[in-house]
Enzyme design. Structure first.
Site, short mmCIF file in Angstrom:
data_model
loop_
_atom_site.label_atom_id
_atom_site.label_comp_id
_atom_site.label_asym_id
_atom_site.label_seq_id
_atom_site.Cartn_x
_atom_site.Cartn_y
_atom_site.Cartn_z
N LYS A 1 -4.81 -11.67 -6.34
CA LYS A 1 -5.98 -11.85 -5.48
C LYS A 1 -7.13 -10.94 -5.95
O LYS A 1 -6.91 -9.81 -6.38
CB LYS A 1 -5.60 -11.50 -4.04
CG LYS A 1 -6.73 -11.58 -3.05
CD LYS A 1 -6.31 -10.94 -1.73
CE LYS A 1 -7.51 -10.68 -0.86
NZ LYS A 1 -7.21 -9.83 0.30
N LYS B 1 0.80 -1.22 0.00
CA LYS B 1 0.00 0.00 0.00
C LYS B 1 0.84 1.27 0.00
O LYS B 1 0.35 2.34 -0.38
CB LYS B 1 -0.95 0.00 1.21
CG LYS B 1 -2.06 -1.03 1.09
CD LYS B 1 -3.03 -0.95 2.27
CE LYS B 1 -4.16 -1.96 2.11
NZ LYS B 1 -5.12 -1.89 3.23
N LYS C 1 -11.39 -5.45 -4.23
CA LYS C 1 -12.29 -4.35 -4.58
C LYS C 1 -11.52 -3.07 -4.89
O LYS C 1 -12.09 -2.12 -5.41
CB LYS C 1 -13.30 -4.11 -3.46
CG LYS C 1 -12.68 -3.80 -2.12
CD LYS C 1 -13.69 -3.92 -1.01
CE LYS C 1 -13.03 -3.86 0.37
NZ LYS C 1 -13.94 -4.23 1.44
#
Length: 329
Positions: free
Chosen positions: A192, A111, A195
């Site tokens: 993976k 991230k 969303k």
């Protein structure tokens, strides 16, 4: 009876991957265990959020928990920020954690990659996650494969705390499903399902309508040989679709493969779309009931009340062990 804890961030629609990898387990777990299901809204603010959208997502996730079958008479459903002990215990565990081990966390590296600046919370949220779990004397944490590293850190922090201060924290174990624990992207099956993927065709949400589901599955990446068989290395796309089919229908992958011998991807995908649509319809119907009902708020109020009692007791033990506050006469 064991104590189970699970938390999910209210950061948008829940994907089919979230459901299969974690939430689907919750229904059976609540039958014979003491379960706490938490909407971890404090975790979501480690990255910028629109406050109105966040509030909407919190309520939506709570409705989805109930829609998939969480029974408030058997489980405790609550919102993290409504139980102050989480933030308090999270800070205490930050003081036990080491910067080096936090910097090694895979999700932090993913991230923060390429970002000019990230919040301190993005680095230090694993101790908050540990607090979420440890406050309830948790024995088992049902998670997807990608969260295993965080559970390992939680165990390390609990053991370190117990050794340094007092032996009061329960050491939890992860529970990872054998099949379908890691559902992959429909467009990039080596990644993976998420969303946060900018390509909406890469994931299915629990609230997608039948036409959206059908379109996404029919456009899912497979390969050119047209043979329905399971091989994660050579056929990741088809293997991912087979995993979804298997978990939703509770059929062995081998049986599904056998059913589609001599049949092409078109028929297989059409059937899978129907399977997914039929599985999600009752969930969507229940969601629409709860999202517009006062019953949802009553359930969350009761859940926060119950969680505060349990978490408060553990927090007090932690504070006493670390020497915080005054000794009462």
């Amino acid at each position: 009876m064991k104590t189970i804890f699970s938390g999910i961030q209210p950061s948008g629609s829940v994907t089919l991957g979230n459901y299969i990898g974690a939430m689907k387990q919750f229904i059976e777990l609540q039958e014979d265990n003491n379960c706490y299901f938490c909407i971890v809204d404090q975790h979501s603010i480690t990255v910028p959020q629109d406050r109105l959208e966040l509030r909407k997502n919190i309520r939506s996730l709570a409705a989805l928990y109930l829609a998939i079958g969480i029974d408030p008479s058997k489980s405790t459903l609550f919102i993290q920020s409504e139980v102050p002990a989480h933030a308090q215990a999270g800070w205490m565990l930050q003081c036990v954690a080491y910067i080096g081990e936090l910097e090694r966390m895979t999700q932090y590296k993913d991230k923060s990659a390429g970002k000019e600046a990230v919040s301190a919370g993005l680095l230090t949220y694993p101790p908050l996650m540990a607090a979420d779990i440890l406050l309830y004397n948790t024995d088992v944490v049902p998670v997807g494969e990608d969260q295993k590293q965080h559970i390992e850190l939680t165990r390390d922090l609990a053991e370190r705390f117990n050794k340094k201060f007092n032996d009061i924290l329960t050491i939890p174990e992860p529970r990872i499903p054998k099949d379908g624990a890691r559902i992959m992207s429909l467009t990039e099956p080596t990644k993976k399902m998420s969303k946060s993927d900018p390509n909406v065709k890469s994931y299915i949400t629990l609230l997608d309508d039948p036409k959206q589901i059908e379109k996404k599955i029919k456009s899912a990446v497979t390969d050119s040989d047209g043979i329905v068989e399971y091989n994660r290395t050579e056929k990741p796309g088809v293997s991912n679709l087979l995993s979804i089919y298997s978990v939703i229908t509770n059929q062995p992958i081998e049986k599904i493969v056998d059913n589609y011998k001599g049949k092409g991807y078109g028929e297989f995908k059409a059937d899978l779309a129907e399977v997914v649509v039929n599985a999600l319809k009752p969930i969507q119907d229940k969601y629409n009931y709860y999202i517009n009902s006062e019953e949802l708020d009553r359930i969350l109020d009761l859940g926060a009340e119950k969680a505060n009692v349990v978490a408060g007791k553990t927090l007090k033990k932690m504070e006493t062990a670390m020497g915080l506050g005054r000794k009462r006469r």
